[in-house]
Design an enzyme around this catalytic site. Sequence first.
Site, PDB file in Angstrom:
ATOM      1  N   LYS A 203     -20.828 -35.855  -6.265  1.00  0.00           N
ATOM      2  CA  LYS A 203     -20.284 -36.755  -7.018  1.00  0.00           C
ATOM      3  C   LYS A 203     -20.219 -36.536  -8.375  1.00  0.00           C
ATOM      4  O   LYS A 203     -19.111 -36.730  -9.191  1.00  0.00           O
ATOM      5  CB  LYS A 203     -20.971 -38.147  -6.908  1.00  0.00           C
ATOM      6  CG  LYS A 203     -20.541 -39.374  -7.359  1.00  0.00           C
ATOM      7  CD  LYS A 203     -21.268 -40.435  -7.009  1.00  0.00           C
ATOM      8  CE  LYS A 203     -21.200 -42.013  -7.960  1.00  0.00           C
ATOM      9  NZ  LYS A 203     -22.014 -42.651  -7.434  1.00  0.00           N
ATOM     10  N   GLU A 209     -29.014 -28.216  -7.475  1.00  0.00           N
ATOM     11  CA  GLU A 209     -28.974 -27.524  -6.167  1.00  0.00           C
ATOM     12  C   GLU A 209     -27.804 -27.094  -5.920  1.00  0.00           C
ATOM     13  O   GLU A 209     -27.473 -25.982  -5.431  1.00  0.00           O
ATOM     14  CB  GLU A 209     -29.850 -28.543  -5.357  1.00  0.00           C
ATOM     15  CG  GLU A 209     -31.038 -28.754  -5.289  1.00  0.00           C
ATOM     16  CD  GLU A 209     -31.401 -29.924  -6.148  1.00  0.00           C
ATOM     17  OE1 GLU A 209     -30.534 -30.242  -6.986  1.00  0.00           O
ATOM     18  OE2 GLU A 209     -32.663 -30.386  -6.001  1.00  0.00           O
ATOM     19  N   GLY A 264     -24.020 -42.707  -3.564  1.00  0.00           N
ATOM     20  CA  GLY A 264     -23.927 -41.319  -2.788  1.00  0.00           C
ATOM     21  C   GLY A 264     -24.442 -41.738  -1.394  1.00  0.00           C
ATOM     22  O   GLY A 264     -23.797 -40.946  -0.546  1.00  0.00           O
ATOM     23  N   ARG A 265     -25.456 -42.371  -1.255  1.00  0.00           N
ATOM     24  CA  ARG A 265     -25.885 -42.536   0.204  1.00  0.00           C
ATOM     25  C   ARG A 265     -24.967 -43.355   1.248  1.00  0.00           C
ATOM     26  O   ARG A 265     -25.124 -43.676   2.353  1.00  0.00           O
ATOM     27  CB  ARG A 265     -27.234 -43.116   0.300  1.00  0.00           C
ATOM     28  CG  ARG A 265     -27.705 -44.525  -0.743  1.00  0.00           C
ATOM     29  CD  ARG A 265     -29.040 -44.480  -0.813  1.00  0.00           C
ATOM     30  NE  ARG A 265     -29.316 -45.613  -1.700  1.00  0.00           N
ATOM     31  CZ  ARG A 265     -29.214 -45.339  -2.813  1.00  0.00           C
ATOM     32  NH1 ARG A 265     -29.022 -44.496  -3.739  1.00  0.00           N
ATOM     33  NH2 ARG A 265     -29.609 -46.483  -3.871  1.00  0.00           N
ATOM     34  N   GLU A 350     -34.331 -45.024  -0.322  1.00  0.00           N
ATOM     35  CA  GLU A 350     -33.756 -44.789  -1.601  1.00  0.00           C
ATOM     36  C   GLU A 350     -33.234 -46.042  -2.133  1.00  0.00           C
ATOM     37  O   GLU A 350     -33.285 -46.307  -3.318  1.00  0.00           O
ATOM     38  CB  GLU A 350     -32.563 -43.763  -1.738  1.00  0.00           C
ATOM     39  CG  GLU A 350     -32.184 -43.314  -2.989  1.00  0.00           C
ATOM     40  CD  GLU A 350     -31.614 -41.828  -3.012  1.00  0.00           C
ATOM     41  OE1 GLU A 350     -31.686 -40.929  -2.102  1.00  0.00           O
ATOM     42  OE2 GLU A 350     -30.585 -41.736  -3.648  1.00  0.00           O
ATOM     43  N   HIS A 381     -42.991 -37.586  23.904  1.00  0.00           N
ATOM     44  CA  HIS A 381     -44.121 -36.783  24.130  1.00  0.00           C
ATOM     45  C   HIS A 381     -44.946 -36.195  23.056  1.00  0.00           C
ATOM     46  O   HIS A 381     -45.506 -35.316  22.922  1.00  0.00           O
ATOM     47  CB  HIS A 381     -43.558 -35.304  25.174  1.00  0.00           C
ATOM     48  CG  HIS A 381     -42.841 -35.801  26.343  1.00  0.00           C
ATOM     49  ND1 HIS A 381     -43.434 -35.799  27.407  1.00  0.00           N
ATOM     50  CD2 HIS A 381     -41.751 -36.197  26.375  1.00  0.00           C
ATOM     51  CE1 HIS A 381     -42.841 -36.129  28.409  1.00  0.00           C
ATOM     52  NE2 HIS A 381     -41.525 -36.542  27.952  1.00  0.00           N
ATOM     53  N   LYS A 501     -34.569 -34.897 -10.849  1.00  0.00           N
ATOM     54  CA  LYS A 501     -33.636 -33.895 -11.330  1.00  0.00           C
ATOM     55  C   LYS A 501     -33.790 -33.383 -12.713  1.00  0.00           C
ATOM     56  O   LYS A 501     -33.722 -32.042 -13.033  1.00  0.00           O
ATOM     57  CB  LYS A 501     -32.161 -34.725 -11.413  1.00  0.00           C
ATOM     58  CG  LYS A 501     -31.410 -34.964 -10.119  1.00  0.00           C
ATOM     59  CD  LYS A 501     -29.971 -35.587 -10.106  1.00  0.00           C
ATOM     60  CE  LYS A 501     -29.575 -35.821  -8.829  1.00  0.00           C
ATOM     61  NZ  LYS A 501     -28.335 -36.309  -8.762  1.00  0.00           N
TER      62      LYS A 501
HETATM   63  C1  G6Q Z   1     -27.762 -41.020  -3.347  1.00  0.00           C
HETATM   64  C2  G6Q Z   1     -28.321 -40.280  -4.189  1.00  0.00           C
HETATM   65  C3  G6Q Z   1     -28.530 -38.728  -4.340  1.00  0.00           C
HETATM   66  C4  G6Q Z   1     -27.395 -37.925  -4.611  1.00  0.00           C
HETATM   67  C5  G6Q Z   1     -27.583 -36.656  -4.651  1.00  0.00           C
HETATM   68  C6  G6Q Z   1     -26.264 -35.696  -4.929  1.00  0.00           C
HETATM   69  O1  G6Q Z   1     -27.691 -42.056  -3.220  1.00  0.00           O
HETATM   70  O2  G6Q Z   1     -28.150 -40.616  -5.655  1.00  0.00           O
HETATM   71  O3  G6Q Z   1     -28.902 -38.429  -2.903  1.00  0.00           O
HETATM   72  O4  G6Q Z   1     -26.149 -38.144  -3.403  1.00  0.00           O
HETATM   73  O5  G6Q Z   1     -28.604 -36.389  -5.672  1.00  0.00           O
HETATM   74  O6  G6Q Z   1     -26.001 -36.127  -5.934  1.00  0.00           O
HETATM   75  P1  G6Q Z   1     -24.386 -35.515  -6.145  1.00  0.00           P
HETATM   76  O7  G6Q Z   1     -23.327 -35.907  -5.350  1.00  0.00           O
HETATM   77  O8  G6Q Z   1     -23.708 -36.151  -7.666  1.00  0.00           O
HETATM   78  O9  G6Q Z   1     -24.389 -33.905  -6.418  1.00  0.00           O
END
Ligand code: G6Q
Length: 537
Positions: A203, A209, A264-265, A350, A381, A501
């Site tokens: 996003k 990462e 994001g989620r 989250e 199990h 971050k």
């Molecule tokens: C989701 C969070 C988090 C995010 C990641 C990746 O709701 O905000 O999991 O999706 O940190 O972020 P970017 O899409 O900006 O790389």
Amino acid sequence: MDAQAWEKVDRLIDENQNKTIKDYFAEDPDRAGRFSLEAAGWFLDYSKNRIDAAMMKALVKLAEKSDLKNEIEKMFTGRKINATEGRAVLHTALRNIDKNAKIKVDGKDVMPGVRRVLKQMGDFADLVRSGKWKGFTGKRIKYVVNIGIGGSDLGPVMANIALTPYSKRYLKFYFVSNVDSTHLVETLREVKADQTLFIVASKTFTTQETMSNAQAAKSWLVEKLGDKKAVARHFVAVSTAEKEVAAFGIDTKNMFVFWDWVGGRYSLPSAIGLSLMISIGRNNYARFLKGYYRMDRHFRTARFERNMPVVLALLGILYHNGYGAESYCVLPYDQYLSRFPAYLQQMDMESNGKGVTKDGEKVPYTTGPIEWGEPGTNGQHSFYQLIHQGTHLIPCDFIGFSKTHNPVGDLHDKLMANFFAQTEALAFGKTADECRKEGVEERLVPFKTFDGNRPTNTLLADELTPETLGALIALYEHKVFVQGVIWNIYSYDQWGVQLGKVLAKGILDDLTSKKPKLRHDASTNQLIARYRKTLSR
Ligand code: G6Q
């Protein structure tokens, strides 16, 4: 949480403390039908809970007192309910398949943009699937590698596995998220550069990462194909950040946008779902969105007593706040849903892992249950022991399908026999007398007795399809929303993730720069020093 409405719930818990789920069933022969409902292809039986009509009424009152109806409308109509970030929360717009729908944010209708990107994704997916999209050396794409993390990874991974029966099997999908180089390196071992498409999904396009993995993948590709120009044929981006995408070297013609009102989620049905669209094709993807939409409509219109997300949310609150259940378990009896619990973990924890109310005060009750789970029958199990006989109360959601995509002999019947047997055993247990009747030796009776009275919900659909998957995701999204409203917390920010971050960036310099003066606590300094010594730095 409305104190008066909660008091009523609490009083009923007290009054019924000696009653078990077994007693409730004995009292009311119509109970199973009374506490079941259907929506968007899903049947929910919630009769194996510690509830009766009076309790459900009190719980519904709790929802009403939280002004839930109004809050739902605010979300669906684009009001800025994510107040700490000043954003609307409109993942429901992404799957609004009503051609006449208009949803405004800051006076501008967002729907034309949603439709445009969906078409762009569909057109691109067609090119890749048909082999018309050629790599730099003229070969068709065979491998698709999604590079993203968190919300830009968990949804695509989960849904790609879930909808495998609908996938184009020629194409192979990989998901690189961890900044541990092993993740990327082991993936690159599996693919051939001239046939690989990288989707950089981020996003913000600044996440450490993702950007590190994407840069490394780019260098690998350029080295393998011997020309920088290859990047344009092998990299596309999914992002809200056009400038950053261009700076990375991806042609913005091959960029699929989404917007700051998509968390994001919650972003799977946005362009973040591009890998899924390529895998299952535009028609199946449309079915996936339709499933979401059907659950969205149900949530927006059904009265609370018959509203599946609301009922699940209220039951969750009953156990979490009323009985002190700290966690709940999600148990899909379908191998294709193997990553569903991990996906839900992010969505729920989250969103509602917050300790401050919307007024900035410390919340006076607990929020945000811990979510965990594994596909059945594997869990049976291992950790089911604790659920059956341990000292913790762990409500469970059992998710299953009447039909399998892969019939082999009576395996599916066996799977589902386990599915039904578990909720029965958890609810009704086995008494000491029943053990004795079975001839259990007296000294072993206490160990072989099951108290029962362990609550479960059963979600059953005919088959795992793009529609039922979409509806299932929307069901949990809205459940989480309802709980956030009742707890009076902000479900759509994630300052804890933002903190992570920033923190790592601070320490990176200490690991890599020459002779740094370590200014952390004694423990952290010691660990960093040891790390540097091992690497002779
Ligand atoms: C989701 C969070 C988090 C995010 C990641 C990746 O709701 O905000 O999991 O999706 O940190 O972020 P970017 O899409 O900006 O790389």
